[in-house]
Design a protein around this motif. Structure first.
Motif, short mmCIF file in Angstrom:
data_model
loop_
_atom_site.label_atom_id
_atom_site.label_comp_id
_atom_site.label_asym_id
_atom_site.label_seq_id
_atom_site.Cartn_x
_atom_site.Cartn_y
_atom_site.Cartn_z
N ASP A 56 0.83 -1.21 0.00
CA ASP A 56 0.00 0.00 0.00
C ASP A 56 0.86 1.26 0.00
O ASP A 56 0.55 2.25 -0.70
N SER A 57 1.95 1.23 0.78
CA SER A 57 2.86 2.38 0.82
C SER A 57 3.54 2.58 -0.53
O SER A 57 3.69 3.70 -1.01
N GLN A 58 3.94 1.47 -1.18
CA GLN A 58 4.53 1.56 -2.52
C GLN A 58 3.57 2.22 -3.51
O GLN A 58 3.96 3.09 -4.29
N LYS A 59 2.31 1.77 -3.47
CA LYS A 59 1.31 2.32 -4.40
C LYS A 59 1.14 3.82 -4.19
O LYS A 59 1.05 4.59 -5.15
N ALA A 60 1.08 4.21 -2.90
CA ALA A 60 0.88 5.64 -2.60
C ALA A 60 2.07 6.47 -3.08
O ALA A 60 1.88 7.56 -3.64
N ILE A 61 3.30 5.96 -2.88
CA ILE A 61 4.49 6.70 -3.30
C ILE A 61 4.56 6.80 -4.83
O ILE A 61 4.87 7.86 -5.39
N ILE A 62 4.22 5.70 -5.52
CA ILE A 62 4.23 5.73 -6.99
C ILE A 62 3.17 6.66 -7.53
O ILE A 62 3.40 7.44 -8.47
N GLN A 63 1.97 6.65 -6.91
CA GLN A 63 0.89 7.52 -7.35
C GLN A 63 1.27 9.00 -7.19
O GLN A 63 1.03 9.83 -8.08
N GLU A 64 1.89 9.29 -6.06
CA GLU A 64 2.33 10.67 -5.80
C GLU A 64 3.39 11.11 -6.82
O GLU A 64 3.35 12.24 -7.33
N ALA A 65 4.35 10.21 -7.12
CA ALA A 65 5.39 10.53 -8.09
C ALA A 65 4.81 10.73 -9.49
O ALA A 65 5.26 11.61 -10.24
N LEU A 66 3.80 9.94 -9.83
CA LEU A 66 3.16 10.09 -11.14
C LEU A 66 2.44 11.43 -11.25
O LEU A 66 2.51 12.12 -12.28
N GLU A 67 1.76 11.81 -10.18
CA GLU A 67 1.03 13.08 -10.17
C GLU A 67 1.97 14.28 -10.27
O GLU A 67 1.63 15.31 -10.84
N MET A 68 3.19 14.13 -9.72
CA MET A 68 4.17 15.21 -9.76
C MET A 68 5.03 15.16 -11.04
O MET A 68 5.89 16.01 -11.23
N GLY A 69 4.78 14.18 -11.89
CA GLY A 69 5.53 14.08 -13.13
C GLY A 69 6.93 13.52 -12.98
O GLY A 69 7.75 13.65 -13.90
N GLU A 70 7.23 12.88 -11.85
CA GLU A 70 8.56 12.32 -11.63
C GLU A 70 8.72 10.94 -12.27
O GLU A 70 9.83 10.45 -12.44
N LEU A 71 7.59 10.31 -12.60
CA LEU A 71 7.62 9.00 -13.24
C LEU A 71 6.80 9.06 -14.53
O LEU A 71 5.85 9.84 -14.63
#
Length: 308
Positions: free
Chosen positions: A175-190
């Motif tokens: 769950d923590s991985q998903k949240a971190i990836i989602q946040e990075a996607l929203e910020m354009g880092e991924l």
């Protein structure tokens, strides 16, 4: 199709026919023994026996002839099992010209190991380590002489045990991985593409397979934030004092600069040796090329040392 007994008969018939073909390839010539022990899914000790030989076309062939469950893993018992198996297929120890085993004492012991028991009967049966196995043994031996590396490997293993011991903790980690990836996607880092941003897992490192350490350290770096989140939750919400103390201790150690630095250092070093490890496992590898690959890896390590 529903009879277990008939299915076993079919499998045994296939095994017999396969071994016939292997013996035809061998054609009564000399061969090398490759023996390895491991546990099956039911935690029973089993021994795989492989023959390596040169066929009529002058190609080096490796053929698995049997996997046997063994209860007594002493060198003498293993030797009896091997001799009996070879005799079943009209093969003799006198045709053995090489032995490949792992480093455990019952195999490689200089006095009572399987290697020496066979050498006493057949002098030309020389024992040789695989290229990749020699590399792994070297890495393991050197690392044990460095306190910082040893401490780091133990910490990684302990964190792995703490997180993997509970399905809830693994769910929290995902769950923590998903949240971190989602946040990075929203910020354009991924970026989004097929095969990217795959879910990572904690992989247990094994001393005889140092490529597993490379994967383990790499995943720990990529999952660093998620692991911190789970350890923080565990330190706050653990049911027992012992679990809370362990989680707090791991959390404090995991946050230090020394551990982060060692994670990156070990990953970079093992990336170099992992490339060498993969090359040394190729079937078509020869000694001259292997020596060249070792020299290239040593130069790359020296460059890393010179660049500090």
């Amino acid at each position: 199709m529903t009879s277990l007994m008939i299915q076993k008969d079919i499998v045994n018939a296939c095994k017999i026919e396969t071994i016939k073909v292997i013996l035809e390839e061998l054609n009564g010539d000399h061969f090398t023994l490759l023996v390895d022990e491991s546990f099956d899914v039911s935690r029973k000790e089993q021994m795989a026996i492989v023959l390596q030989f040169i066929d009529r076309m002058r190609f080096v062939m490796e053929r698995l002839i049997n996997i046997i469950h063994v209860q007594d893993t002493s060198a003498l018992s293993l030797k009896v099992v091997i001799v009996n198996l070879l005799a079943q297929h009209s093969l003799s120890l006198s045709s053995v010209r090489g032995q490949y085993y792992d480093k455990v004492n019952n195999m490689q012991g200089e006095v009572h190991g399987l290697k020496m028991l066979i050498r006493q009967k057949i002098r030309p049966a020389h024992s040789i380590h695989y290229f990749a196995h020699q590399l792994q043994l070297t890495l393991a031996g050197i690392s044990k002489k460095c306190f910082e590396v040893g401490k780091h490997v133990v910490l990684v293993s302990n964190i792995f045990n703490v997180l993997r011991s509970s399905f809830k903790r693994m769910d929290d980690l995902r769950d923590s991985q998903k949240a971190i990836i989602q946040e990075a996607l929203e910020m354009g880092e991924l970026t989004i593409a097929r095969g990217l941003n795959q879910q990572l897992d904690l992989s247990r490192a094994c001393d005889t397979r140092w490529r597993s350490h490379c994967k383990s350290f790499n995943n720990l770096i990529l999952m660093f934030g998620s692991i911190l989140d789970v350890l923080e939750l565990l330190a706050l919400d653990a049911r027992s004092i012992d679990e809370r103390v362990k989680a707090t201790g791991h959390l404090e150690s995991y946050r230090t600069f020394e551990i982060v630095f060692m994670l990156h250092l070990m990953r970079d070093v093992l990336k170099i040796t992992n490339v060498l490890n993969k090359c040394l496992q190729k079937n078509e590898q020869d000694v001259a090329n292997a020596m060249l690959l070792v020299e290239v890896a040593k130069r790359r390590l020296q460059v890393s040392r010179d660049d500090e």
